[in-house]
Design an enzyme around this catalytic site. Structure first.
Site, PDB file in Angstrom:
ATOM      1  CD  GLU A  96      -2.944   1.080   2.334  1.00  0.00           C
ATOM      2  OE1 GLU A  96      -3.362  -0.039   2.679  1.00  0.00           O
ATOM      3  OE2 GLU A  96      -3.333   2.143   2.851  1.00  0.00           O
ATOM      4  CE  LYS A 155      -6.280  -1.465   5.511  1.00  0.00           C
ATOM      5  NZ  LYS A 155      -5.490  -0.626   4.607  1.00  0.00           N
ATOM      6  CG  ASP A 188       1.130 -16.605  12.663  1.00  0.00           C
ATOM      7  OD1 ASP A 188       0.359 -16.006  11.893  1.00  0.00           O
ATOM      8  OD2 ASP A 188       0.850 -17.689  13.195  1.00  0.00           O
ATOM      9  CG  HIS A 206      -4.119   7.886   0.564  1.00  0.00           C
ATOM     10  ND1 HIS A 206      -5.000   6.922   0.950  1.00  0.00           N
ATOM     11  CD2 HIS A 206      -3.160   7.911   1.512  1.00  0.00           C
ATOM     12  CE1 HIS A 206      -4.590   6.397   2.090  1.00  0.00           C
ATOM     13  NE2 HIS A 206      -3.491   6.989   2.454  1.00  0.00           N
TER      14      HIS A 206
HETATM   15  C1  MEV Z   1      -6.043   3.205   4.978  1.00  0.00           C
HETATM   16  O1  MEV Z   1      -5.276   2.080   4.624  1.00  0.00           O
HETATM   17  C2  MEV Z   1      -6.023   3.412   6.477  1.00  0.00           C
HETATM   18  C3  MEV Z   1      -6.949   4.526   7.000  1.00  0.00           C
HETATM   19  O2  MEV Z   1      -8.256   4.283   6.540  1.00  0.00           O
HETATM   20  C4  MEV Z   1      -6.876   4.486   8.505  1.00  0.00           C
HETATM   21  C5  MEV Z   1      -7.886   5.369   9.201  1.00  0.00           C
HETATM   22  O3  MEV Z   1      -8.943   5.661   8.646  1.00  0.00           O
HETATM   23  O4  MEV Z   1      -7.611   5.717  10.371  1.00  0.00           O
HETATM   24  C6  MEV Z   1      -6.525   5.870   6.470  1.00  0.00           C
END
Ligand code: MEV
Length: 443
Positions: free
Chosen positions: A85, A272, A288, A385
């Site tokens: 990513e 995430k 792992d 991004h």
């Molecule tokens: C994207 O890979 C991760 C985000 O969505 C994390 C977040 O929203 O805090 C930018």
């Protein structure tokens, strides 16, 4: 290698890849072979891959980047990260730079206490069965330790036995579930194999003392006795950006934290982001990562509602961030000693052991989260991004070498980051290039 290694490598990202490698090679006195491993040439021999899994047909690769600027407990770390990513490595490096200028991360980690679970059924009276297991604790521990004398010699081994009775109205005869936990200090290992051997090994004894029947015998990935924590305190003045004062940026981050605390839908995305960083180091260092993921999300749910692994708040002119999560890591076992790329990654990290590694992981997770919330709570993430995304769109459209950056910049400028547009731009760049004269001679 002395402790004078700095993770603050100014201008590193602007260097061509070969120069980055050369710089890292000099800093860490890497051999040609180790440099080849970083470069990815022959990272994993097919013959080794074939020994590692079944039906192997090849090797799957990912980009390996270095997270910079990280300082944890006063020590600098260059963090190997394997991730596809865009912006993950840049985000960790960016956040770590701000935190290091604010005194760095402070982190700690528990000892390597893992849980092996044994499920007992048909045991008769639950109270009596529980008492019998606890009465046999020393015998169970001695048996458990007999399976891994080397671990015991290194100071690890089975430490305790716990009994849990869980309501299970649909169980056989409506009996509660009787679950035995064997707590095992796995030291430098993640410990899955060891724990499973112990859980299976003590099962006959548990059957004998309870008169019951054992079904499942397996480790728990909710390793909540093996937590790592990291914190940071950033003066508000250091947060000013995007023409916004530090107070506004900090407030955006604190609001994002409140949102995640209250709403599992947001908490999942928040976490995430945390795991974006942690998984990338986990993959590069041969961990792992499925186990780490499972543990993190189960831990996030421990109070009955899914919550963020990290929180942010304002305190006395500072933005304070905290993270706590289970980290079942290893510096031995699994692919760690087998995979040559992992060996080089661990060499760059220079950790003295698994607890220090866990502290680095926790700090990386918090750094990653900070970078995401800082953008989300202010200008949004799409701007940053898109610039990164534009590069992979350019590559997908066929751009190579210096053209990648050119096409990406023009895509962002056009506000239309799509492969079709990238192909158009690429075609116009090719037309602009002077034709190379080719002379064909006969004979
Ligand atoms: C994207 O890979 C991760 C985000 O969505 C994390 C977040 O929203 O805090 C930018």
């Amino acid at each position: 290698m002395s402790d004078t290694v700095t993770s603050r490598l100014s201008g590193f990202h602007k260097l061509p890849m070969e120069e980055r490698l050369a710089q890292i090679g000099r800093m860490f006195r890497l051999s040609d072979e180790e440099l080849e491993q970083l470069r990815g040439v022959g990272t994993l021999e097919p013959v080794l891959a074939n020994q590692m899994i079944e039906n192997a047909v090849g090797i799957f690769s990912l980009p390996l980047g270095l997270g910079l600027n990280l300082n944890v407990n006063g020590r600098d770390y260059i963090v190997p990260m394997a991730v596809e990513e865009p912006s993950v490595v840049a985000a960790v490096s960016f956040a770590s730079k701000i935190v290091r200028e604010s005194g760095g991360f402070v982190a700690e980690a528990d000892e390597s206490m893992m849980i092996g679970q044994v499920q007992v059924s048909n045991y008769g009276d639950p109270t009596l069965a529980s008492e019998r297991i606890l009465d046999a604790k020393e015998e169970i521990l001695a048996l458990a330790n007999s399976f891994h004398p080397a671990m015991v010699a290194r100071g690890g081994g089975a430490r305790d036995v716990e009994v849990r009775l869980l309501p299970a109205p649909e169980g056989p005869r409506g009996e509660p579930l009787l679950i035995v936990h064997i707590l095992i200090d796995t030291q430098e290992a993640m410990g899955a194999n060891l724990i499973n051997t112990v859980a299976e090994g003590v099962a006959p004894l548990i059957e004998q003392v309870t008169g019951g029947r054992v079904y499942l015998r397996i480790l728990s990935n909710l390793s909540d006795k093996r937590l790592a924590r990291a914190t940071c305190r950033i003066p508000l003045s250091m947060l000013a950006d995007f023409d916004l004062p530090g107070e506004t940026i900090a407030e955006g981050i604190a609001q994002a934290s409140r949102f995640a605390e209250a709403d599992p839908y947001r908490a999942a995305t928040h976490n995430k982001g945390v795991m974006n960083g942690i998984d990338a180091v986990a993959i590069a260092t041969g961990q792992d990562w499925r186990s780490i993921e499972a543990g993190a999300h189960a831990f996030a749910c421990r109070g009955g509602q899914y919550r963020p692994l990290s929180t942010w708040y304002l305190e006395e002119g500072h933005l304070v961030g905290r993270i706590e999560l289970p980290l079942a890591l290893g510096t031995v076992g699994g692919p760690i000693k087998v995979h040559p790329g992992v060996q080089v990654a661990l060499k760059l990290l220079r950790v003295s052991g698994v607890r220090e590694l866990s502290m680095v992981f926790a700090a990386v997770g918090l750094a990653q989260n900070f970078a995401a919330l800082r953008a989300l709570g202010s200008v949004g993430i799409q701007k940053g991004h898109m610039a990164m995304h534009a590069r992979s769109v350019a590559v997908t459209a066929g751009a190579r070498g210096g053209d990648v950056e050119k096409v990406a910049n023009l895509l962002v400028k056009a506000g239309h980051v799509k492969v079709e547009k990238a192909k158009e731009i690429l075609a116009s760049l090719i037309l602009e290039k002077p034709a190379v004269a080719v002379t064909i001679t006969n004979g």
